[in-house]
Design a protein around this motif. Structure first.
Motif, PDB file in Angstrom:
ATOM      1  N   GLN A  73      -4.176  11.278  19.641  1.00 30.40           N
ATOM      2  CA  GLN A  73      -4.068  10.864  18.243  1.00 30.40           C
ATOM      3  C   GLN A  73      -4.163  12.085  17.326  1.00 30.40           C
ATOM      4  OE1 GLN A  73      -6.873   7.258  18.354  1.00 30.40           O
ATOM      5  NE2 GLN A  73      -5.192   6.671  17.013  1.00 30.40           N
TER       6      GLN A  73
ATOM      7  N   ASP B 190      -7.015  11.291  23.247  1.00 29.39           N
ATOM      8  CA  ASP B 190      -5.921  10.319  23.415  1.00 29.39           C
ATOM      9  C   ASP B 190      -4.644  10.685  22.650  1.00 29.39           C
ATOM     10  OD1 ASP B 190      -6.860   9.914  20.882  1.00 29.39           O
ATOM     11  OD2 ASP B 190      -7.345   7.794  21.139  1.00 29.39           O
TER      12      ASP B 190
ATOM     13  N   ASP C 295     -10.001  14.242  19.619  1.00 25.75           N
ATOM     14  CA  ASP C 295      -9.954  13.147  20.586  1.00 25.75           C
ATOM     15  C   ASP C 295      -8.999  13.480  21.737  1.00 25.75           C
ATOM     16  OD1 ASP C 295     -11.667  11.898  18.900  1.00 25.75           O
ATOM     17  OD2 ASP C 295     -10.230  10.417  18.154  1.00 25.75           O
TER      18      ASP C 295
HETATM   19 MG   LIG Z   1      -8.215   7.081  19.474  1.00 27.65          MG
END
Ligand SMILES: [Mg+2]
Ligand SMILES: Nc1nc2c(ncn2[C@@H]2O[C@H](COP(=O)(O)OP(=O)(O)OP(=O)(O)O)[C@@H](O)[C@H]2O)c(=O)[nH]1
Length: 373
Positions: free
Chosen positions: A102, A100, A98
């Protein structure tokens, strides 16, 4: 040298994506030896112009790629990304990651190392030693994540794998990804596609390893934790779980019919004055004939044995492997009746079948008689 493409869907990640690209190309990729690392960002024409940020960086990094398409949800972003990575970029392995943060970039290297050591499928796992979920998560969210995972492990009977819903994974193309029909995954618009993909990948992979992942919380924006996604994920798991057990259920049914035949003729032969060993032996052989026929036409229909020559050959082989079952039943049955008395005969049979003969048979059928080519 292996070419690994990280497929990274990004929707409205303009604030994250630049930092992510720099972290990967400046810090992480240079540490990874013996591989050609690429990053493919899949953007669905995000309104915040995530794509434009990527285009600017493309002038700096030649292994940075951008795929832009209409928005169809998370699953399709990954699926189209995989197809582009394999068909256009000729990847030897793809990673799911991902944008973002994470999945912290420092965890890419250990995944690649596991692959270089021969793994076909690497799972970034939050629930093994060294892995974790965010400390900031509320107890409720931690519990949902842990129990949800446990539920899927039970439904799919995959106890060896600890994290079945992780979004951080590496898949070898040859033998695993190239065998999967990506255009027909379950729930391709949602998060749940991950469970179907994981289920199929584990089946195809000869060597699956879990690598610890310290899952981070979203840094830039509030999380949009969603019950709809959760329900569809459980639904996929249950459907796959039932599909997975279909053979076993049919095998059990055939075995039960075999038992009825066995029981009927055991009673018939012993009442007709046959010696104990002959009653057991003959009734067992009749059950064997029944089991071969029904299993071939129903349980293992996808691997059905066809043609007279083949059927005769396999039937002989089946009898030979069943000789084990015949021996087990005859010996245990005779001994049992000797010690417990003839009135326990009908009670003894199901015990021997369930605990000894069935496990033995299933193993023989799947590994020898109807062995997949
Ligand atoms: Mg996420
Ligand atoms: N191209 C594309 N990317 C998407 C889409 N939906 C999500 N993404 C990206 O996929 C990655 C995972 O999505 P998230 O929204 O973070 O999903 P999540 O991690 O389960 O949920 P959060 O807790 O909200 O972070 C992120 O990099 C998103 O930008 C989509 O429809 N298209």
């Amino acid at each position: 040298m292996s070419k690994i493409v990280i497929v990274m869907p990004a929707y409205n990640e303009a604030e994250n994506i630049g930092k992510m690209i720099e972290a990967l190309f400046n810090e992480e990729f240079p540490k990874i030896k013996d591989t050609e690392m690429h990053l493919l960002v899949v953007d669905d024409y995000s309104p915040d112009k995530t794509g434009d940020v990527v285009k600017t960086y493309q002038q700096k990094y030649k292994n940075l790629h951008l795929l832009q398409k209409q928005k169809e949800g998370l699953g399709w972003a990954y699926i189209r990304g995989f197809q582009y990575a394999v068909n256009t970029l000729q990847a030897d392995a793809v990673m799911e990651m991902d944008a973002d943060f994470q999945h912290p970039p420092r965890f890419v290297k250990p995944m690649v190392e596991a692959y270089l050591l021969g793994a076909d499928y690497c799972i970034g796992s939050r629930y093994i030693k060294g892995g974790s979920v965010p400390k900031e998560w509320a107890f409720f969210r931690k519990a949902i994540s842990f129990l949800g995972n446990l539920f899927i492990r039970i439904v799919l009977t995959k106890f060896k794998i600890h994290d079945l819903t992780t979004g951080f994974r590496l898949t070898r193309e040859k033998g695993v990804l190239d065998q999967i029909d990506l255009d027909h995954l379950m729930e391709p618009t949602r998060f749940a596609y991950k469970v179907d993909l994981l289920y199929q990948s584990i089946k195809l992979s000869k060597k699956t390893v879990e690598v610890p992942l310290e899952f981070a919380s979203r840094t830039m924006e509030k999380s949009k934790f969603n019950p709809k996604e959760m329900v569809s994920t459980f639904k996929v798991a249950v459907i796959l779980g039932i599909k997975d057990k279909q053979k076993l259920i049919k095998f059990g049914t055939v075995g039960f019919v075999g038992y009825l035949i066995n029981a009927f003729f055991l009673n018939f032969f012993s009442k007709s004055g046959f010696p104990e060993w002959a009653s057991w032996g003959l009734s067992t052989e009749l059950a064997i004939i029944n089991n071969f026929t029904l299993n071939n036409l129903w349980t293992f229909k996808t691997d059905e044995i066809k043609g007279i020559g083949n059927i005769v050959k396999k039937f002989l082989q089946f009898n030979f492997t069943s000789l084990g079952a015949l021996l087990i039943q005859t010996v245990l049955g005779t001994i049992g009746v000797y010690f417990l008395g003839p009135d326990k005969r009908q009670l003894l049979l199901p015990f021997i079948i369930v605990f000894v003969v069935l496990p033995y048979n299933y193993l023989m059928y799947t590994k020898v008689i109807w062995k997949k080519k």
